[in-house]
Design a protein around this motif. Structure first.
Motif, PDB file in Angstrom:
ATOM      1  N   LEU A   1      91.120 -13.649  71.208  1.00 40.12           N
ATOM      2  CA  LEU A   1      91.813 -14.305  72.308  1.00 40.12           C
ATOM      3  C   LEU A   1      91.608 -13.456  73.553  1.00 40.12           C
ATOM      4  O   LEU A   1      91.948 -12.276  73.563  1.00 40.12           O
ATOM      5  CB  LEU A   1      93.307 -14.439  71.994  1.00 40.12           C
ATOM      6  N   LEU A   2      91.063 -14.058  74.590  1.00 43.63           N
ATOM      7  CA  LEU A   2      90.813 -13.371  75.854  1.00 43.63           C
ATOM      8  C   LEU A   2      91.888 -13.749  76.859  1.00 43.63           C
ATOM      9  O   LEU A   2      92.082 -14.935  77.144  1.00 43.63           O
ATOM     10  CB  LEU A   2      89.437 -13.758  76.395  1.00 43.63           C
ATOM     11  N   ILE A   3      92.594 -12.752  77.371  1.00 42.90           N
ATOM     12  CA  ILE A   3      93.566 -12.967  78.434  1.00 42.90           C
ATOM     13  C   ILE A   3      92.922 -12.530  79.736  1.00 42.90           C
ATOM     14  O   ILE A   3      92.594 -11.354  79.922  1.00 42.90           O
ATOM     15  CB  ILE A   3      94.870 -12.180  78.197  1.00 42.90           C
ATOM     16  N   VAL A   4      92.692 -13.483  80.625  1.00 45.04           N
ATOM     17  CA  VAL A   4      92.114 -13.217  81.942  1.00 45.04           C
ATOM     18  C   VAL A   4      93.249 -13.352  82.947  1.00 45.04           C
ATOM     19  O   VAL A   4      93.849 -14.414  83.070  1.00 45.04           O
ATOM     20  CB  VAL A   4      90.981 -14.217  82.277  1.00 45.04           C
ATOM     21  N   HIS A   5      93.517 -12.269  83.665  1.00 45.08           N
ATOM     22  CA  HIS A   5      94.700 -12.273  84.519  1.00 45.08           C
ATOM     23  C   HIS A   5      94.442 -11.573  85.851  1.00 45.08           C
ATOM     24  O   HIS A   5      93.597 -10.688  85.947  1.00 45.08           O
ATOM     25  CB  HIS A   5      95.865 -11.578  83.802  1.00 45.08           C
ATOM     26  N   HIS A   6      95.191 -12.020  86.839  1.00 49.58           N
ATOM     27  CA  HIS A   6      95.292 -11.310  88.114  1.00 49.58           C
ATOM     28  C   HIS A   6      96.771 -11.014  88.276  1.00 49.58           C
ATOM     29  O   HIS A   6      97.586 -11.935  88.340  1.00 49.58           O
ATOM     30  CB  HIS A   6      94.749 -12.151  89.266  1.00 49.58           C
ATOM     31  N   THR A   7      97.108  -9.740  88.290  1.00 49.79           N
ATOM     32  CA  THR A   7      98.498  -9.312  88.173  1.00 49.79           C
ATOM     33  C   THR A   7      98.862  -8.373  89.323  1.00 49.79           C
ATOM     34  O   THR A   7      99.011  -7.175  89.121  1.00 49.79           O
ATOM     35  CB  THR A   7      98.716  -8.633  86.802  1.00 49.79           C
ATOM     36  N   PRO A   8      99.000  -8.907  90.547  1.00 49.70           N
ATOM     37  CA  PRO A   8      99.226  -8.029  91.699  1.00 49.70           C
ATOM     38  C   PRO A   8     100.687  -7.728  92.027  1.00 49.70           C
ATOM     39  O   PRO A   8     100.952  -6.940  92.927  1.00 49.70           O
ATOM     40  CB  PRO A   8      98.589  -8.817  92.841  1.00 49.70           C
ATOM     41  N   SER A   9     101.637  -8.335  91.307  1.00 52.22           N
ATOM     42  CA  SER A   9     103.040  -8.165  91.676  1.00 52.22           C
ATOM     43  C   SER A   9     103.884  -7.877  90.443  1.00 52.22           C
ATOM     44  O   SER A   9     103.471  -8.171  89.318  1.00 52.22           O
ATOM     45  CB  SER A   9     103.566  -9.444  92.346  1.00 52.22           C
ATOM     46  N   PRO A  10     105.079  -7.333  90.639  1.00 55.79           N
ATOM     47  CA  PRO A  10     105.972  -7.108  89.490  1.00 55.79           C
ATOM     48  C   PRO A  10     106.313  -8.399  88.735  1.00 55.79           C
ATOM     49  O   PRO A  10     106.443  -8.375  87.509  1.00 55.79           O
ATOM     50  CB  PRO A  10     107.228  -6.492  90.122  1.00 55.79           C
ATOM     51  N   HIS A  11     106.439  -9.515  89.432  1.00 54.23           N
ATOM     52  CA  HIS A  11     106.749 -10.777  88.761  1.00 54.23           C
ATOM     53  C   HIS A  11     105.581 -11.238  87.891  1.00 54.23           C
ATOM     54  O   HIS A  11     105.777 -11.687  86.752  1.00 54.23           O
ATOM     55  CB  HIS A  11     107.130 -11.851  89.768  1.00 54.23           C
ATOM     56  N   CYS A  12     104.365 -11.133  88.412  1.00 51.88           N
ATOM     57  CA  CYS A  12     103.179 -11.462  87.606  1.00 51.88           C
ATOM     58  C   CYS A  12     103.064 -10.516  86.419  1.00 51.88           C
ATOM     59  O   CYS A  12     102.700 -10.925  85.317  1.00 51.88           O
ATOM     60  CB  CYS A  12     101.913 -11.385  88.450  1.00 51.88           C
ATOM     61  N   GLN A  13     103.387  -9.241  86.639  1.00 53.70           N
ATOM     62  CA  GLN A  13     103.319  -8.245  85.566  1.00 53.70           C
ATOM     63  C   GLN A  13     104.295  -8.588  84.443  1.00 53.70           C
ATOM     64  O   GLN A  13     103.955  -8.493  83.261  1.00 53.70           O
ATOM     65  CB  GLN A  13     103.617  -6.847  86.109  1.00 53.70           C
ATOM     66  N   ALA A  14     105.501  -8.999  84.800  1.00 55.88           N
ATOM     67  CA  ALA A  14     106.495  -9.368  83.782  1.00 55.88           C
ATOM     68  C   ALA A  14     106.000 -10.554  82.957  1.00 55.88           C
ATOM     69  O   ALA A  14     106.151 -10.566  81.722  1.00 55.88           O
ATOM     70  CB  ALA A  14     107.828  -9.692  84.446  1.00 55.88           C
ATOM     71  N   MET A  15     105.397 -11.537  83.618  1.00 61.21           N
ATOM     72  CA  MET A  15     104.879 -12.696  82.898  1.00 61.21           C
ATOM     73  C   MET A  15     103.714 -12.290  81.997  1.00 61.21           C
ATOM     74  O   MET A  15     103.626 -12.713  80.843  1.00 61.21           O
ATOM     75  CB  MET A  15     104.465 -13.791  83.887  1.00 61.21           C
ATOM     76  N   PHE A  16     102.816 -11.468  82.513  1.00 59.40           N
ATOM     77  CA  PHE A  16     101.675 -10.973  81.746  1.00 59.40           C
ATOM     78  C   PHE A  16     102.158 -10.242  80.493  1.00 59.40           C
ATOM     79  O   PHE A  16     101.672 -10.482  79.379  1.00 59.40           O
ATOM     80  CB  PHE A  16     100.822 -10.064  82.628  1.00 59.40           C
ATOM     81  N   GLU A  17     103.117  -9.336  80.661  1.00 62.73           N
ATOM     82  CA  GLU A  17     103.623  -8.571  79.521  1.00 62.73           C
ATOM     83  C   GLU A  17     104.260  -9.483  78.473  1.00 62.73           C
ATOM     84  O   GLU A  17     104.101  -9.252  77.265  1.00 62.73           O
ATOM     85  CB  GLU A  17     104.608  -7.510  79.991  1.00 62.73           C
ATOM     86  N   ALA A  18     104.966 -10.519  78.898  1.00 64.26           N
ATOM     87  CA  ALA A  18     105.563 -11.459  77.955  1.00 64.26           C
ATOM     88  C   ALA A  18     104.483 -12.229  77.195  1.00 64.26           C
ATOM     89  O   ALA A  18     104.589 -12.426  75.978  1.00 64.26           O
ATOM     90  CB  ALA A  18     106.510 -12.415  78.679  1.00 64.26           C
ATOM     91  N   VAL A  19     103.440 -12.656  77.887  1.00 66.83           N
ATOM     92  CA  VAL A  19     102.328 -13.357  77.246  1.00 66.83           C
ATOM     93  C   VAL A  19     101.653 -12.448  76.221  1.00 66.83           C
ATOM     94  O   VAL A  19     101.389 -12.859  75.083  1.00 66.83           O
ATOM     95  CB  VAL A  19     101.317 -13.856  78.307  1.00 66.83           C
ATOM     96  N   VAL A  20     101.374 -11.217  76.602  1.00 68.69           N
ATOM     97  CA  VAL A  20     100.736 -10.261  75.688  1.00 68.69           C
ATOM     98  C   VAL A  20     101.630 -10.015  74.471  1.00 68.69           C
ATOM     99  O   VAL A  20     101.151  -9.983  73.333  1.00 68.69           O
ATOM    100  CB  VAL A  20     100.405  -8.939  76.409  1.00 68.69           C
ATOM    101  N   SER A  21     102.927  -9.860  74.703  1.00 69.39           N
ATOM    102  CA  SER A  21     103.858  -9.624  73.600  1.00 69.39           C
ATOM    103  C   SER A  21     103.825 -10.785  72.601  1.00 69.39           C
ATOM    104  O   SER A  21     103.794 -10.560  71.384  1.00 69.39           O
ATOM    105  CB  SER A  21     105.273  -9.421  74.147  1.00 69.39           C
ATOM    106  N   GLY A  22     103.809 -12.006  73.097  1.00 68.86           N
ATOM    107  CA  GLY A  22     103.728 -13.158  72.201  1.00 68.86           C
ATOM    108  C   GLY A  22     102.402 -13.217  71.466  1.00 68.86           C
ATOM    109  O   GLY A  22     102.353 -13.470  70.258  1.00 68.86           O
TER     110      GLY A  22
END
Length: 149
Positions: free
Chosen positions: A4-25
């Motif tokens: 599974l490839l996660i392609v992300h652009h994570t420039p803000s704390p809000h994007c980071q929180a969403m990214f971390e939740a996706v990765v955790s799942g």
């Protein structure tokens, strides 16, 4: 093993929180047989797309559109992956403070052109993501990963 490839652009704390939740799942220990690979949108390659069996895409919404970084990822890889990635599953999470319709339309057009299959409902958050939205991100990651196991 599926990838599974996660392609992300994570420039803000809000994007980071969403990214971390996706990765955790996606990396939940109950999901077996799936390798999760994370790539920043500005560093992902066509080979990364070709080597993956499914995708999670994450982007802020900038001026009503996906980030330039995510657009760049597809601009640099589109024709190289066009014939080889059809029917692969994908999911999407977006963070924007106003109107995300243009970003959703862009991803829908790109993924339709590639022939990818929407594997789960998109997660779209505005302002600070709520607990429910972060839980939805976790579910998104888990759903797409479990579909590959």
């Amino acid at each position: 093993m599926a990838r599974l490839l996660i392609v992300h652009h994570t420039p803000s704390p809000h994007c980071q929180a969403m990214f971390e939740a996706v990765v955790s799942g996606a990396t939940d220990p109950e999901i077996e047989g799936v390798e999760v690979v994370r790539r920043a949108a500005l560093s992902v390659t066509a080979t990364d797309f070709l080597d993956a069996d499914g995708y999670l895409l994450g982007s802020p919404v900038n001026l009503g559109y996906i980030s330039g970084a995510l657009k760049h990822a597809f601009d640099c890889s589109y024709y190289q992956i066009l014939d080889s990635t059809q029917a692969r599953p994908f999911g999407l999470y977006l963070h924007g403070n106003e109107g995300s319709e243009g970003a959703v339309n862009a991803v829908d057009r790109i993924t339709a052109g590639l022939g990818w299959t929407k594997a789960a409902e998109y997660v779209i958050a505005s302002n600070k993501p709520t607990k429910d939205q972060l839980d939805a991100c976790w579910e998104l990651g888990a759903t797409v990963a479990a579909g590959l196991s």
